[in-house]
Design an enzyme around this catalytic site. Sequence first.
Site, PDB file in Angstrom:
ATOM      1  N   HIS A 171       0.677  -1.281  -0.123  1.00 19.62           N
ATOM      2  CA  HIS A 171      -0.380   0.288   0.256  1.00 19.62           C
ATOM      3  C   HIS A 171       0.710   1.246   0.192  1.00 19.62           C
ATOM      4  O   HIS A 171       0.403   2.267  -0.445  1.00 19.62           O
ATOM      5  CB  HIS A 171      -1.039  -0.036   1.224  1.00 19.62           C
ATOM      6  CG  HIS A 171      -1.988  -1.227   1.315  1.00 19.62           C
ATOM      7  ND1 HIS A 171      -3.087  -1.125  -0.318  1.00 19.62           N
ATOM      8  CD2 HIS A 171      -2.803  -1.875   2.060  1.00 19.62           C
ATOM      9  CE1 HIS A 171      -3.776  -2.210   0.168  1.00 19.62           C
ATOM     10  NE2 HIS A 171      -3.736  -2.869   1.712  1.00 19.62           N
ATOM     11  N   HIS A 209      -6.002  -7.383  -0.652  1.00 21.08           N
ATOM     12  CA  HIS A 209      -6.484  -6.239  -0.922  1.00 21.08           C
ATOM     13  C   HIS A 209      -5.694  -5.276  -2.202  1.00 21.08           C
ATOM     14  O   HIS A 209      -4.022  -5.794  -3.083  1.00 21.08           O
ATOM     15  CB  HIS A 209      -5.950  -4.832  -0.217  1.00 21.08           C
ATOM     16  CG  HIS A 209      -6.362  -5.848   1.896  1.00 21.08           C
ATOM     17  ND1 HIS A 209      -6.158  -6.564   2.409  1.00 21.08           N
ATOM     18  CD2 HIS A 209      -7.538  -4.669   2.106  1.00 21.08           C
ATOM     19  CE1 HIS A 209      -6.686  -6.286   3.310  1.00 21.08           C
ATOM     20  NE2 HIS A 209      -8.039  -5.514   3.369  1.00 21.08           N
TER      21      HIS A 209
END
Length: 372
Positions: A171, A209
């Site tokens: 991320h 994710h």
Amino acid sequence: MQVVYTPAHLGHDITVETYMGMPVPANEVAERAELIRAALEADGGFPFVAPSEHGEAPITAVHDEGLVRFLEVAWSELRAQRIDRPFLSADTYPNRAMFEGMSEAAVAGLVREPIQAGGRAGFWGLDSAAPLVAGTYPAARAAVDVALTTADLVLAGATAAYGLCRPPGHHAARSMYGGYCFFNNAAIAAEAIVRATGERVAILDVDYHHGNGSQQIFWRRGDVRYVSIHADPDHDYPYFLGRADETGEGDGAGENHNLPLASGTGNAVYLEAVDRALETIAGAPGSIVVVSLGFDTYGLDPIGSFALTTDAYHEIGRRTASLGRRLVILQEGGYHRPSLGENARAWLRGAEGRPFEPLPAGGFGANGTVAG
Ligand code: SP5
Ligand code: ZN
């Protein structure tokens, strides 16, 4: 398969995170990496090596130096400013609508990094659920060294190697941390491999994710193809990126491949997406794949909504290795602690073409605790 591990991650000692404004027990905890370590040690087939220090240059090859400096001093600044919080989390984020109507030039001239730690964390951070503590920066630096040492093993000829990175990385964007990630371990490794080999590199991201940071870093790059299978961002973090129509720009046009899947996705649908992802990787030259490996696709994961089983991880590892490329496998997420060790063993044994047998009860308990 060699495993790169260091206890330096223990300094990133997280017990609480915030979720939508409320404190909740942390998901990205030190025990995760220790459970994987214990399971791989109990297996007996995974020699452990310590990472070597690679310095800051490979980090600033993909990250803004301002992010590095912020992370380096964030904790001491919080304390120096006598802000009495158990961890640093942002106060205010520069939502893009704050500047609506202002020209790019005006924003560039007026908006700057604040001094107050909560504002500074908002300047560099994506979300309020990535707590930063005293030991976070050394742990994040060590996780980068784990990733780069794993890449070194493969560059030296290993068919595959596994880096037990913690904190995770995918991320983290060029100028942003978040999603439990501080430095983008996989992107730093991919960049180092491109520079060492001159070859193209693919990143296969199988964390639950979307790896928004990896996508952002290589968005305009023709030499790193990013292929990700993840939860539909309409329903899950990181919400604002990860859709199938995000394909890259400039030299990177057509090099970004997102495969979002619906809540409830099970083994069959997921494996079909794995095959599509592997075909996409096979469609570009290169001999090394960086795998961003998450186990938050597991059926019992507390923050995921997929339904994968341990057997599926063995099969995904097997199929990934049958690409015939060398694998730099780096740990990302996965939060169901009782299954983490077995899922990692299953994936990595699959990648080695070895069968998977569950560890006998008592050696490494089914409840995920280490006997003795
Ligand atoms: C590396 C990685 O897997 N990072 C994930 C970051 C997710 N951050 C948001 C967590 C939100 C938790 N939501 C709980 C929903 C329960 N239904
Ligand atoms: Zn994840």
